[in-house]
Write a protein that holds these residues in place. Structure first.
Motif, PDB file in Angstrom:
ATOM      1  N   ALA A  44      47.198  90.891  49.791  1.00 51.45           N
ATOM      2  CA  ALA A  44      47.686  90.423  48.494  1.00 51.45           C
ATOM      3  C   ALA A  44      48.940  89.597  48.757  1.00 51.45           C
ATOM      4  CB  ALA A  44      48.002  91.589  47.574  1.00 51.45           C
ATOM      5  N   GLY A  45      49.038  88.464  48.085  1.00 50.03           N
ATOM      6  CA  GLY A  45      50.200  87.609  48.282  1.00 50.03           C
ATOM      7  C   GLY A  45      50.110  86.350  47.454  1.00 50.03           C
ATOM      8  N   VAL A  46      50.643  85.299  48.018  1.00 48.22           N
ATOM      9  CA  VAL A  46      50.674  84.011  47.334  1.00 48.22           C
ATOM     10  C   VAL A  46      50.214  82.925  48.307  1.00 48.22           C
ATOM     11  CG1 VAL A  46      53.105  83.583  47.877  1.00 48.22           C
ATOM     12  CG2 VAL A  46      52.086  82.515  45.864  1.00 48.22           C
ATOM     13  N   ALA A  47      49.456  81.952  47.779  1.00 49.41           N
ATOM     14  CA  ALA A  47      48.971  80.848  48.608  1.00 49.41           C
ATOM     15  C   ALA A  47      49.164  79.526  47.879  1.00 49.41           C
ATOM     16  CB  ALA A  47      47.496  81.032  48.953  1.00 49.41           C
ATOM     17  N   SER A  48      49.552  78.524  48.628  1.00 48.61           N
ATOM     18  CA  SER A  48      49.648  77.153  48.138  1.00 48.61           C
ATOM     19  C   SER A  48      48.464  76.393  48.720  1.00 48.61           C
ATOM     20  CB  SER A  48      50.973  76.529  48.585  1.00 48.61           C
ATOM     21  OG  SER A  48      51.020  75.173  48.196  1.00 48.61           O
ATOM     22  N   THR A  49      47.637  75.836  47.849  1.00 46.13           N
ATOM     23  CA  THR A  49      46.381  75.223  48.265  1.00 46.13           C
ATOM     24  C   THR A  49      46.346  73.761  47.839  1.00 46.13           C
ATOM     25  OG1 THR A  49      45.305  77.364  47.949  1.00 46.13           O
ATOM     26  CG2 THR A  49      43.866  75.437  48.095  1.00 46.13           C
ATOM     27  N   LYS A  50      45.967  72.868  48.772  1.00 44.90           N
ATOM     28  CA  LYS A  50      45.804  71.451  48.452  1.00 44.90           C
ATOM     29  C   LYS A  50      44.325  71.099  48.565  1.00 44.90           C
ATOM     30  CE  LYS A  50      47.122  66.740  49.528  1.00 44.90           C
ATOM     31  NZ  LYS A  50      47.713  65.840  50.495  1.00 44.90           N
ATOM     32  N   VAL A  51      43.782  70.538  47.477  1.00 41.52           N
ATOM     33  CA  VAL A  51      42.386  70.116  47.432  1.00 41.52           C
ATOM     34  C   VAL A  51      42.329  68.625  47.114  1.00 41.52           C
ATOM     35  CG1 VAL A  51      41.527  72.381  46.735  1.00 41.52           C
ATOM     36  CG2 VAL A  51      42.172  70.731  44.983  1.00 41.52           C
ATOM     37  N   SER A  52      41.221  68.007  47.478  1.00 38.54           N
ATOM     38  CA  SER A  52      41.031  66.598  47.130  1.00 38.54           C
ATOM     39  C   SER A  52      39.559  66.344  46.840  1.00 38.54           C
ATOM     40  CB  SER A  52      41.539  65.680  48.242  1.00 38.54           C
ATOM     41  OG  SER A  52      40.872  65.915  49.438  1.00 38.54           O
ATOM     42  N   TYR A  97      42.885  80.577  45.523  1.00 33.05           N
ATOM     43  CA  TYR A  97      43.397  79.884  44.335  1.00 33.05           C
ATOM     44  C   TYR A  97      42.428  80.093  43.188  1.00 33.05           C
ATOM     45  CZ  TYR A  97      45.560  76.263  41.478  1.00 33.05           C
ATOM     46  OH  TYR A  97      46.213  75.583  40.467  1.00 33.05           O
ATOM     47  N   ASP A  98      42.959  80.445  42.008  1.00 39.99           N
ATOM     48  CA  ASP A  98      42.115  80.635  40.837  1.00 39.99           C
ATOM     49  C   ASP A  98      42.961  80.404  39.589  1.00 39.99           C
ATOM     50  OD1 ASP A  98      40.077  81.196  39.117  1.00 39.99           O
ATOM     51  OD2 ASP A  98      39.765  83.258  39.786  1.00 39.99           O
ATOM     52  N   ARG A  99      43.118  79.132  39.226  1.00 40.97           N
ATOM     53  CA  ARG A  99      43.916  78.753  38.055  1.00 40.97           C
ATOM     54  C   ARG A  99      43.377  77.457  37.468  1.00 40.97           C
ATOM     55  NH1 ARG A  99      50.099  78.411  38.997  1.00 40.97           N
ATOM     56  NH2 ARG A  99      49.916  78.117  36.787  1.00 40.97           N
ATOM     57  N   LYS A 100      43.583  77.303  36.171  1.00 40.00           N
ATOM     58  CA  LYS A 100      43.288  76.045  35.470  1.00 40.00           C
ATOM     59  C   LYS A 100      41.876  75.535  35.741  1.00 40.00           C
ATOM     60  CE  LYS A 100      48.147  74.791  35.720  1.00 40.00           C
ATOM     61  NZ  LYS A 100      49.124  73.860  36.251  1.00 40.00           N
ATOM     62  N   GLY A 101      40.907  76.440  35.831  1.00 36.43           N
ATOM     63  CA  GLY A 101      39.519  76.031  36.026  1.00 36.43           C
ATOM     64  C   GLY A 101      39.157  75.661  37.452  1.00 36.43           C
ATOM     65  N   ILE A 102      40.069  75.824  38.387  1.00 40.02           N
ATOM     66  CA  ILE A 102      39.795  75.523  39.798  1.00 40.02           C
ATOM     67  C   ILE A 102      39.863  76.815  40.588  1.00 40.02           C
ATOM     68  CG2 ILE A 102      40.589  74.303  41.853  1.00 40.02           C
ATOM     69  CD1 ILE A 102      41.743  72.170  39.969  1.00 40.02           C
ATOM     70  N   LYS A 103      38.869  77.017  41.446  1.00 39.36           N
ATOM     71  CA  LYS A 103      38.826  78.224  42.272  1.00 39.36           C
ATOM     72  C   LYS A 103      38.503  77.831  43.713  1.00 39.36           C
ATOM     73  CE  LYS A 103      36.779  82.794  42.620  1.00 39.36           C
ATOM     74  NZ  LYS A 103      35.906  83.776  41.989  1.00 39.36           N
ATOM     75  N   VAL A 104      39.271  78.398  44.653  1.00 44.25           N
ATOM     76  CA  VAL A 104      39.021  78.223  46.082  1.00 44.25           C
ATOM     77  C   VAL A 104      38.965  79.611  46.697  1.00 44.25           C
ATOM     78  CG1 VAL A 104      39.866  77.307  48.267  1.00 44.25           C
ATOM     79  CG2 VAL A 104      40.204  75.989  46.163  1.00 44.25           C
ATOM     80  N   ASP A 105      37.819  79.955  47.261  1.00 38.83           N
ATOM     81  CA  ASP A 105      37.676  81.237  47.941  1.00 38.83           C
ATOM     82  C   ASP A 105      36.722  81.068  49.112  1.00 38.83           C
ATOM     83  OD1 ASP A 105      35.274  80.958  46.551  1.00 38.83           O
ATOM     84  OD2 ASP A 105      35.276  82.981  45.755  1.00 38.83           O
TER      85      ASP A 105
END
Length: 180
Positions: free
Chosen positions: A115-123, A162-170
């Motif tokens: 459990a923690g925090v992640a900064s994710t960059k997508v394009s 990442y799971d915010r504002k309609g964007i999910k990365v898992d």
């Protein structure tokens, strides 16, 4: 450019592991990450499955708790079709910090959570248009580690980065761990 970033990430992870090799409780992991990048906030329901390489540097505070830093670098993008238009998506990088509660089952199996925090960059890109964005969110996951020797393990886990504002990365990662 991407090759240089991958090489730099691997060199940085290796250097960090070598610098801290004398510290008791220090460990590292490197793994292959198969990700899912979904965007549902614009009604299109786009989904791609890019891949990444992930490095972890961690420190065991006690036998049941560790802290970790993660760095994931995108390896491959993926393409999908939305309304007849080809769209390419990728996860450029993920940087995170986690706590890792864990429990040993016998001598060789360890189950853990993160459990923690992640900064994710997508394009994403299509035709001549492209867009990228970075976001930070609560991240979590769970997995297992299988000791081959006291210093070497095989690891597998699922992480939601990442799971915010309609964007999910898992995604799921398989890799190798090293204890120093």
């Amino acid at each position: 450019m991407k090759f240089r970033l991958h090489t730099l990430a691997i060199a940085a992870t290796t250097s960090l592991l070598a610098i801290g090799a004398q510290a008791q409780g220090l460990y590292g992991e490197i793994g292959y990450n198969q990700l899912t990048f979904k965007e549902d906030n614009r009604g299109f329901g786009a989904k791609v499955e890019p891949s990444a390489i992930r490095g972890i540097v961690g420190y065991e505070i006690n036998p049941n708790l560790a802290v970790e830093g993660h760095l994931g670098i995108g390896l491959n993008d993926d393409t999908t079709r939305i309304g007849g238009v080809s769209v390419k998506g990728e996860v450029d990088n993920v940087v995170g910090a986690f706590i890792k509660p864990k429990v040993k089952l016998g001598e060789t199996v360890e189950l853990f959570g993160r459990a923690g925090v992640a900064s994710t960059k997508v394009s994403a890109s299509s035709g001549g248009l492209s867009a990228s964005d970075r976001g930070t969110s609560f991240a979590y996951g769970a997995g297992a580690s299988f000791a081959l020797t006291p210093q070497l393990s095989l690891n597998a886990d699922y992480m939601n980065y990442y799971d915010r504002k309609g964007i999910k990365v898992d995604g799921v990662t398989v890799g190798v761990g090293f204890k120093f």
